[in-house]
Design a protein around this motif. Structure first.
Motif, PDB file in Angstrom:
ATOM      1  N   GLU A 107       0.935  -1.272   0.061  1.00 38.74           N
ATOM      2  CA  GLU A 107       0.178   0.032  -0.048  1.00 38.74           C
ATOM      3  C   GLU A 107       1.051   1.143   0.027  1.00 38.74           C
ATOM      4  OE1 GLU A 107      -3.085  -0.232   3.150  1.00 38.74           O
ATOM      5  OE2 GLU A 107      -3.635  -1.923   2.498  1.00 38.74           O
ATOM      6  N   GLU A 108       1.963   1.177   0.712  1.00 35.75           N
ATOM      7  CA  GLU A 108       2.849   2.325   0.586  1.00 35.75           C
ATOM      8  C   GLU A 108       3.680   2.554  -0.653  1.00 35.75           C
ATOM      9  OE1 GLU A 108       5.213   2.262   4.276  1.00 35.75           O
ATOM     10  OE2 GLU A 108       3.536   1.907   5.561  1.00 35.75           O
ATOM     11  N   THR A 109       4.062   1.549  -0.985  1.00 32.97           N
ATOM     12  CA  THR A 109       4.751   1.474  -2.521  1.00 32.97           C
ATOM     13  C   THR A 109       4.009   1.374  -3.627  1.00 32.97           C
ATOM     14  OG1 THR A 109       5.119  -0.999  -2.338  1.00 32.97           O
ATOM     15  CG2 THR A 109       6.927   0.348  -1.364  1.00 32.97           C
ATOM     16  N   GLY A 123      11.387   8.782 -10.735  1.00 38.22           N
ATOM     17  CA  GLY A 123      10.085   8.996 -10.164  1.00 38.22           C
ATOM     18  C   GLY A 123       9.320   8.040  -8.973  1.00 38.22           C
ATOM     19  N   THR A 124       9.981   6.947  -8.601  1.00 35.13           N
ATOM     20  CA  THR A 124       9.734   6.173  -7.710  1.00 35.13           C
ATOM     21  C   THR A 124       9.828   6.979  -6.191  1.00 35.13           C
ATOM     22  OG1 THR A 124      11.798   5.010  -7.273  1.00 35.13           O
ATOM     23  CG2 THR A 124      10.111   4.051  -8.988  1.00 35.13           C
ATOM     24  N   LYS A 125       9.089   6.255  -5.176  1.00 34.21           N
ATOM     25  CA  LYS A 125       9.365   6.868  -3.852  1.00 34.21           C
ATOM     26  C   LYS A 125      10.876   6.142  -3.336  1.00 34.21           C
ATOM     27  CE  LYS A 125       4.371   6.964  -2.353  1.00 34.21           C
ATOM     28  NZ  LYS A 125       3.633   6.307  -1.536  1.00 34.21           N
ATOM     29  N   ASP A 126      11.434   7.007  -2.418  1.00 35.28           N
ATOM     30  CA  ASP A 126      12.887   6.433  -2.233  1.00 35.28           C
ATOM     31  C   ASP A 126      12.772   5.290  -0.966  1.00 35.28           C
ATOM     32  OD1 ASP A 126      15.358   5.945  -1.298  1.00 35.28           O
ATOM     33  OD2 ASP A 126      15.865   8.129  -0.480  1.00 35.28           O
ATOM     34  N   PRO A 127      13.064   4.136  -1.562  1.00 36.27           N
ATOM     35  CA  PRO A 127      12.854   2.756  -0.608  1.00 36.27           C
ATOM     36  C   PRO A 127      13.512   2.997   0.639  1.00 36.27           C
ATOM     37  CG  PRO A 127      13.442   2.136  -2.786  1.00 36.27           C
ATOM     38  CD  PRO A 127      13.605   3.524  -2.783  1.00 36.27           C
ATOM     39  N   GLU A 128      14.539   3.833   0.759  1.00 35.55           N
ATOM     40  CA  GLU A 128      15.081   3.924   1.993  1.00 35.55           C
ATOM     41  C   GLU A 128      14.512   5.007   3.030  1.00 35.55           C
ATOM     42  OE1 GLU A 128      18.564   3.378   2.747  1.00 35.55           O
ATOM     43  OE2 GLU A 128      19.069   2.619   0.501  1.00 35.55           O
ATOM     44  N   LYS A 129      13.447   5.656   2.431  1.00 33.69           N
ATOM     45  CA  LYS A 129      12.434   6.567   3.359  1.00 33.69           C
ATOM     46  C   LYS A 129      11.411   5.731   3.846  1.00 33.69           C
ATOM     47  CE  LYS A 129      14.637  10.906   1.848  1.00 33.69           C
ATOM     48  NZ  LYS A 129      14.300  12.050   1.191  1.00 33.69           N
ATOM     49  N   LEU A 130      11.157   4.729   3.403  1.00 31.86           N
ATOM     50  CA  LEU A 130      10.058   3.864   3.530  1.00 31.86           C
ATOM     51  C   LEU A 130       9.786   3.066   4.884  1.00 31.86           C
ATOM     52  CD1 LEU A 130       9.182   2.478  -0.077  1.00 31.86           C
ATOM     53  CD2 LEU A 130       7.860   4.334   1.102  1.00 31.86           C
ATOM     54  N   THR A 131       8.681   2.953   5.541  1.00 28.38           N
ATOM     55  CA  THR A 131       8.667   2.000   6.656  1.00 28.38           C
ATOM     56  C   THR A 131       9.438   0.617   6.418  1.00 28.38           C
ATOM     57  OG1 THR A 131       6.895   3.266   7.511  1.00 28.38           O
ATOM     58  CG2 THR A 131       7.501   1.287   8.578  1.00 28.38           C
ATOM     59  N   ASN A 132      10.241   0.324   7.430  1.00 29.27           N
ATOM     60  CA  ASN A 132      10.771  -1.135   7.318  1.00 29.27           C
ATOM     61  C   ASN A 132      10.027  -2.136   8.165  1.00 29.27           C
ATOM     62  OD1 ASN A 132      12.384  -3.411   7.086  1.00 29.27           O
ATOM     63  ND2 ASN A 132      14.138  -2.676   7.896  1.00 29.27           N
ATOM     64  N   TYR A 133       9.247  -3.231   7.727  1.00 28.72           N
ATOM     65  CA  TYR A 133       8.534  -4.095   8.671  1.00 28.72           C
ATOM     66  C   TYR A 133       9.340  -5.317   8.853  1.00 28.72           C
ATOM     67  CZ  TYR A 133       4.894  -0.842   7.550  1.00 28.72           C
ATOM     68  OH  TYR A 133       3.968   0.338   7.243  1.00 28.72           O
ATOM     69  N   ALA A 134      10.485  -5.290   8.934  1.00 30.89           N
ATOM     70  CA  ALA A 134      11.317  -6.531   9.054  1.00 30.89           C
ATOM     71  C   ALA A 134      11.456  -7.097  10.336  1.00 30.89           C
ATOM     72  CB  ALA A 134      12.740  -6.523   8.184  1.00 30.89           C
ATOM     73  N   ASP A 147       0.420  -8.509   1.904  1.00 34.01           N
ATOM     74  CA  ASP A 147       0.417  -7.208   1.715  1.00 34.01           C
ATOM     75  C   ASP A 147       1.764  -6.659   1.744  1.00 34.01           C
ATOM     76  OD1 ASP A 147      -2.324  -6.939   1.057  1.00 34.01           O
ATOM     77  OD2 ASP A 147      -2.760  -6.866   3.483  1.00 34.01           O
ATOM     78  N   TYR A 148       2.700  -7.494   2.202  1.00 33.68           N
ATOM     79  CA  TYR A 148       4.213  -7.260   2.340  1.00 33.68           C
ATOM     80  C   TYR A 148       5.006  -7.989   1.549  1.00 33.68           C
ATOM     81  CZ  TYR A 148       2.164  -5.052   6.689  1.00 33.68           C
ATOM     82  OH  TYR A 148       1.284  -4.181   7.429  1.00 33.68           O
ATOM     83  N   TYR A 149       6.229  -7.564   1.109  1.00 36.93           N
ATOM     84  CA  TYR A 149       7.223  -8.197   0.517  1.00 36.93           C
ATOM     85  C   TYR A 149       8.579  -7.678   1.150  1.00 36.93           C
ATOM     86  CZ  TYR A 149       7.687  -3.709  -2.433  1.00 36.93           C
ATOM     87  OH  TYR A 149       8.057  -2.366  -2.732  1.00 36.93           O
ATOM     88  N   TYR A 150       9.554  -8.666   0.762  1.00 33.44           N
ATOM     89  CA  TYR A 150      11.064  -8.532   0.887  1.00 33.44           C
ATOM     90  C   TYR A 150      11.714  -7.984  -0.104  1.00 33.44           C
ATOM     91  CZ  TYR A 150      10.677 -11.424   5.167  1.00 33.44           C
ATOM     92  OH  TYR A 150      10.321 -12.052   6.450  1.00 33.44           O
ATOM     93  N   ALA A 151      12.776  -7.176   0.097  1.00 34.43           N
ATOM     94  CA  ALA A 151      13.601  -6.587  -0.873  1.00 34.43           C
ATOM     95  C   ALA A 151      14.993  -6.618  -0.352  1.00 34.43           C
ATOM     96  CB  ALA A 151      13.062  -5.106  -1.356  1.00 34.43           C
ATOM     97  N   ALA A 152      15.901  -6.733  -1.294  1.00 31.80           N
ATOM     98  CA  ALA A 152      17.472  -6.538  -0.933  1.00 31.80           C
ATOM     99  C   ALA A 152      17.944  -5.402  -1.582  1.00 31.80           C
ATOM    100  CB  ALA A 152      18.119  -7.787  -1.729  1.00 31.80           C
ATOM    101  N   LYS A 153      18.662  -4.823  -0.569  1.00 31.41           N
ATOM    102  CA  LYS A 153      19.665  -3.532  -0.985  1.00 31.41           C
ATOM    103  C   LYS A 153      20.632  -4.085  -1.825  1.00 31.41           C
ATOM    104  CE  LYS A 153      21.502   0.922   0.506  1.00 31.41           C
ATOM    105  NZ  LYS A 153      21.713   1.745   1.805  1.00 31.41           N
ATOM    106  N   VAL A 154      20.981  -3.686  -3.212  1.00 38.47           N
ATOM    107  CA  VAL A 154      22.127  -4.395  -3.918  1.00 38.47           C
ATOM    108  C   VAL A 154      23.011  -3.310  -4.441  1.00 38.47           C
ATOM    109  CG1 VAL A 154      22.321  -5.826  -5.933  1.00 38.47           C
ATOM    110  CG2 VAL A 154      20.455  -6.276  -4.747  1.00 38.47           C
ATOM    111  N   THR A 155      24.098  -3.497  -4.316  1.00 41.61           N
ATOM    112  CA  THR A 155      25.098  -2.377  -4.781  1.00 41.61           C
ATOM    113  C   THR A 155      25.930  -3.211  -6.147  1.00 41.61           C
ATOM    114  OG1 THR A 155      25.446  -1.385  -2.771  1.00 41.61           O
ATOM    115  CG2 THR A 155      27.130  -0.988  -4.244  1.00 41.61           C
TER     116      THR A 155
END
Length: 197
Positions: A107-109, A123-134, A147-155
């Motif tokens: 819902e937030e993304t 144009g996307t919201k910054d994932p760094e600023k979204l609530t982390n429910y982990a 309603d929730y999904y996992y995402a990895a921070k990849v460099t």
């Protein structure tokens, strides 16, 4: 036809043998998927939907760029609820480095950010600023999508020739621990950068 398993040290059937006999004779089929206490069983409750049937990604990455790559949105195909405690890419190719995992709310993304640039580029919201429910397990009711999904921070650390894959989920269902790996394929390749506008 009968089946039995006898421990060499005694004449009483072992627990594993007893379970095999029960499953073989069909007396208690619900226990046929049980596994020894303290171990993790092979899960079958989850489905990754469309994200598990295709490939997502970019061919315009630059060394040093940071992305958030989503694992499949969990869909519980069983009747019993599951509590997912973690999910990980288990296949991380040379040239990519994962530094953390987060859990986002669809819902937030506004859906699932399949592959988003860190910082909110394009144009996307910054994932760094979204609530982390982990910090707590994701509970998914039976026959429902999460309603929730996992995402990895990849460099991106260098040239990449293989894909991120092996999306594994660890969860509890009916008091038992399971691990299940869903098909997933995220492609990140170096290429000409996208225009900033």
């Amino acid at each position: 036809m009968t089946a039995s398993t006898v421990s060499p040290a005694s004449s009483t059937p072992s627990k594993a043998g007893l379970l095999a006999v029960i499953c073989f004779t069909g007396v208690l089929t619900a226990s046929c998927t049980a596994h020894p206490p303290g171990s993790v069983g092979q899960g079958r409750a989850l489905n990754g939907g469309l994200q598990s049937t295709g490939r997502i990604g970019t061919e315009h990455a630059q060394i040093g760029e940071v992305f958030w790559a989503a694992l499949p949105l969990p869909n519980n195909t069983s009747k019993e609820p599951v509590s997912i405690r973690k999910a990980r890419f288990t296949e991380v190719p040379k040239g990519l480095k994962i530094s953390e995992y987060r859990v986002f709310n669809t819902e937030e993304t506004g859906g699932v950010y399949l592959l988003a640039y860190s910082g909110g580029k394009y144009g996307t919201k910054d994932p760094e600023k979204l609530t982390n429910y982990a910090d707590k397990p994701i509970r998914v009711k039976g026959k429902q999508e999460s309603d929730y999904y996992y995402a990895a921070k990849v460099t991106v650390t260098g040239p990449v020739h293989k894909d991120l894959g092996g999306c594994s989920f660890w969860y509890t269902q009916s008091g038992e621990e399971y691990k299940q790996t869903l098909p997933c394929q995220t492609t990140i390749r170096l290429g000409k950068p996208l225009p900033d506008n």
